[in-house]
Design an enzyme around this catalytic site. Structure first.
Site, short mmCIF file in Angstrom:
data_model
loop_
_atom_site.label_atom_id
_atom_site.label_comp_id
_atom_site.label_asym_id
_atom_site.label_seq_id
_atom_site.Cartn_x
_atom_site.Cartn_y
_atom_site.Cartn_z
N ARG A 58 0.91 -1.05 -0.17
CA ARG A 58 -0.04 -0.16 -0.05
C ARG A 58 0.85 1.33 -0.18
O ARG A 58 1.92 1.32 0.45
CB ARG A 58 -0.87 -0.13 1.19
CG ARG A 58 -2.09 -1.03 1.03
CD ARG A 58 -3.01 -0.38 0.16
NE ARG A 58 -4.28 -1.24 0.08
CZ ARG A 58 -4.36 -2.37 -0.69
NH1 ARG A 58 -3.36 -2.74 -1.38
NH2 ARG A 58 -5.47 -3.13 -0.66
N GLU B 180 -3.19 7.67 -3.74
CA GLU B 180 -3.62 7.25 -5.24
C GLU B 180 -5.16 8.13 -5.41
O GLU B 180 -5.98 8.31 -4.63
CB GLU B 180 -3.94 5.71 -5.09
CG GLU B 180 -2.74 4.97 -5.40
CD GLU B 180 -2.88 3.40 -5.18
OE1 GLU B 180 -3.88 3.01 -5.69
OE2 GLU B 180 -2.15 2.86 -4.60
N HIS C 17 -1.28 0.51 -9.78
CA HIS C 17 -2.03 -0.55 -8.75
C HIS C 17 -2.46 -1.74 -9.73
O HIS C 17 -3.84 -2.00 -9.34
CB HIS C 17 -2.95 0.08 -8.03
CG HIS C 17 -3.36 -0.69 -6.90
ND1 HIS C 17 -3.70 0.23 -5.53
CD2 HIS C 17 -3.40 -1.76 -6.62
CE1 HIS C 17 -4.10 -1.04 -4.75
NE2 HIS C 17 -3.89 -1.94 -5.15
N ILE C 18 -1.58 -2.26 -10.36
CA ILE C 18 -2.11 -3.41 -11.29
C ILE C 18 -1.47 -4.88 -10.81
O ILE C 18 -1.59 -6.03 -11.56
CB ILE C 18 -1.50 -3.36 -12.78
CG1 ILE C 18 -0.21 -3.01 -12.86
CG2 ILE C 18 -2.33 -2.12 -13.51
CD1 ILE C 18 0.44 -3.17 -14.23
N1 LIG Z 1 -0.64 -3.92 -5.09
C1 LIG Z 1 -1.87 -4.92 -4.91
O1 LIG Z 1 -2.44 -5.00 -5.90
C2 LIG Z 1 -2.00 -5.72 -3.83
C3 LIG Z 1 -1.71 -5.36 -2.76
N2 LIG Z 1 -1.83 -6.10 -1.54
C4 LIG Z 1 -1.47 -5.72 -0.29
O2 LIG Z 1 -0.57 -6.48 0.40
C5 LIG Z 1 -0.91 -6.87 1.73
C6 LIG Z 1 -0.28 -8.06 2.16
O3 LIG Z 1 -1.05 -9.20 1.66
P1 LIG Z 1 -0.78 -10.79 2.13
O4 LIG Z 1 0.43 -11.17 1.79
O5 LIG Z 1 -1.94 -11.63 1.35
O6 LIG Z 1 -1.16 -10.67 3.47
P2 LIG Z 1 -0.44 -11.39 4.82
O7 LIG Z 1 -1.50 -11.10 5.86
O8 LIG Z 1 -0.46 -13.08 4.41
O9 LIG Z 1 0.84 -10.84 5.03
C7 LIG Z 1 1.02 -9.59 5.50
C8 LIG Z 1 2.23 -9.85 6.42
O10 LIG Z 1 2.48 -8.54 7.23
C9 LIG Z 1 3.31 -8.70 8.40
N3 LIG Z 1 3.29 -7.72 9.12
C10 LIG Z 1 2.15 -6.84 9.73
N4 LIG Z 1 2.72 -6.05 10.44
C11 LIG Z 1 4.10 -5.76 10.19
C12 LIG Z 1 5.12 -4.87 10.65
N5 LIG Z 1 5.05 -3.89 11.27
N6 LIG Z 1 6.28 -5.21 9.95
C13 LIG Z 1 6.42 -6.28 9.34
N7 LIG Z 1 5.58 -6.94 8.93
C14 LIG Z 1 4.27 -6.79 9.36
C15 LIG Z 1 2.22 -9.98 8.90
O11 LIG Z 1 2.90 -10.40 10.10
C16 LIG Z 1 2.03 -10.65 7.54
O12 LIG Z 1 2.98 -11.83 7.57
C17 LIG Z 1 -2.23 -6.64 1.78
O13 LIG Z 1 -2.69 -6.38 3.14
C18 LIG Z 1 -2.58 -5.58 0.71
O14 LIG Z 1 -2.46 -4.25 1.30
C19 LIG Z 1 -2.32 -7.31 -1.72
C20 LIG Z 1 -2.80 -7.82 -2.89
C21 LIG Z 1 -2.64 -7.10 -4.17
O1 LIG Z 2 -6.51 -7.03 -2.99
C1 LIG Z 2 -5.66 -6.04 -2.72
O2 LIG Z 2 -5.32 -5.96 -1.62
C2 LIG Z 2 -5.55 -4.94 -3.89
O3 LIG Z 2 -4.63 -4.06 -3.75
C3 LIG Z 2 -6.27 -5.31 -5.02
O4 LIG Z 2 -5.12 -5.85 -6.00
#
Ligand SMILES: NC(=O)C1=CN([C@@H]2O[C@H](COP(=O)(O)OP(=O)(O)OC[C@H]3O[C@@H](n4cnc5c(N)ncnc54)[C@H](O)[C@@H]3O)[C@@H](O)[C@H]2O)C=CC1
Ligand SMILES: O=C(O)C(=O)CO
Length: 354
Positions: free
Chosen positions: A273, A302, A320-321
């Site tokens: 993010r 954004e 953001h893709i």
């Molecule tokens: N750019 C995009 O299109 C996308 C962005 N995302 C972002 O990626 C993030 C992560 O997604 P996932 O891996 O599925 O989630 P997840 O919950 O599996 O991984 C997040 C990790 O961050 C860690 N974490 C939390 N606070 C922390 C801190 N202060 N310092 C270090 N690590 C910390 C957690 O312990 C966890 O292991 C989502 O919350 C979302 O915001 C997700 C999908 C697509």
């Molecule tokens: O799933 C999310 O968190 C996204 O950013 C969309 O891809």
């Protein structure tokens, strides 16, 4: 309240009114809802980001469940309106839910869903693409070529960073961070240093086993290290990719002090993010360190970029893709529909939803 906005209606005689604030890819999610007695209304307004007032108009007087987007502000106003309209379920079409006030949802008795898992590999692949594009200056070189500036091979032309044998740093080694780490380790034989609040045991085991495999084949083994502090990752890694959730603990996690301890030729990638990075500080750092490169999928405000970022040749920027593959987006839509059905429509108890 804003005037009613345009809608596409599926299964008009359905018993339950479910609203989606956007059209989503694929037909499966639509079928799931309409096969389960839902009247589905999809907002077709061309406006990219709907305001709270727009969504209030969509909820109206009766709404059983709603699917929303990460660009929308889901807080007390919307959850109390949903409650008044008889609704009990909301699903974000995203894994991240920093746009959702879960406490407000709880206060109003609204169950909240998100769509994790189906976007893990797709998002990690985009982070890997940004890493390669930044390290090997792909976008700069492409622009140079198209501008007709290429006059022939030169020893110094677009020299970038080799990844093999370097150290990849992952901050937030959850689903996506771990998938990204595996890609970089398996693909480019990088060593790993990671920081997370929790131990990434499966990732550690994978790197150990892969290192043993390489060694058995006469190659240099890869290594892993769980860092005690985030600063250790920033100091040691040649490539750093950010994959934590966005919350109070990760807001501006990359700030001027932390940028200053990173290697001058490091590559920084963010597909988590935008607010995880202090973007103004990043622009200053990019100006002062032309060999420092970034790959960004997300931005602090954004859809805008902070002043100066668009001019930086050492930044690769995409809108953001990271989750934008057909399979993933259809999967996200399907999960969002299932969330609304499973959380809310208790009358479907016992039915086969998939
Ligand atoms: N750019 C995009 O299109 C996308 C962005 N995302 C972002 O990626 C993030 C992560 O997604 P996932 O891996 O599925 O989630 P997840 O919950 O599996 O991984 C997040 C990790 O961050 C860690 N974490 C939390 N606070 C922390 C801190 N202060 N310092 C270090 N690590 C910390 C957690 O312990 C966890 O292991 C989502 O919350 C979302 O915001 C997700 C999908 C697509
Ligand atoms: O799933 C999310 O968190 C996204 O950013 C969309 O891809």
């Amino acid at each position: 309240m804003a005037k009613p906005i345009s809608m596409e209606v599926w299964n008009p005689s359905g018993k339950y009114r479910v609203v989606s604030t956007k059209s989503m890819p694929g037909a499966r999610w639509i079928r799931l809802l309409t096969d389960n007695d839902c009247r589905l209304e999809i907002c077709t307004d061309p406006k990219t980001i709907l305001s709270v007032d727009d969504i209030l108009a969509l909820i109206g007087d009766r709404c059983d469940g709603i699917i929303g987007q990460l660009t929308e502000d889901w807080g007390e106003v919307l959850f109390s309106a949903l409650k008044r309209a008889g609704g009990t379920a909301f699903s974000n079409m995203a894994v991240g839910y920093n746009n959702v006030d879960v406490e407000a949802a709880n206060r109003n008795g609204i169950a909240v869903g998100n769509t994790p898992g189906v976007l893990t590999e797709t998002t990690a692949e985009l982070a890997a693409s940004l890493t390669l594009s930044a390290a090997r200056r792909i976008v700069e070189a492409d622009q140079f070529m198209r501008a007709g500036l290429y006059e022939g091979w030169l020893p110094h032309l677009f020299v970038g960073n080799l990844l093999k044998g370097q150290t990849v740093g992952v901050i937030g080694a959850g689903r996506i961070g771990s998938a990204y780490a595996r890609m970089m380790i398996e693909g480019f034989k990088m060593n790993l240093i990671y920081y997370d609040l929790y131990q990434a045991t499966r990732l550690e085991k994978f790197v150990t086993a892969y290192g043993q495999f390489l060694k058995a084949n006469g190659e240099q083994p890869v290594t892993w290290k769980r860092a005690a502090t985030m600063e250790d990752v920033l100091r040691e890694a040649d490539v750093i990719s950010l994959h934590p959730v966005l919350d109070k603990t990760t807001y501006h996690l990359i700030n001027p002090e932390r940028l200053a301890i990173m290697k001058k030729e490091a590559v920084l990638v963010n597909a988590s993010r935008g607010p995880v990075i202090d973007e103004l500080a990043l622009v200053e750092h990019l100006k002062a360190n032309p060999m420092f490169r970034v790959g960004l999928d997300v931005f602090e405000d954004e859809p805008y970029m902070k002043p100066g970022l668009a001019d930086m040749k050492n930044a690769v920027v995409v809108p953001h893709i990271a989750s934008a593959s057909k399979w993933t987006r259809e999967g996200m839509a399907t999960l969002a529909a299932l969330n609304v059905l499973a959380c809310h429509l208790q009358s479907f108890r016992g039915q086969q939803l998939i």
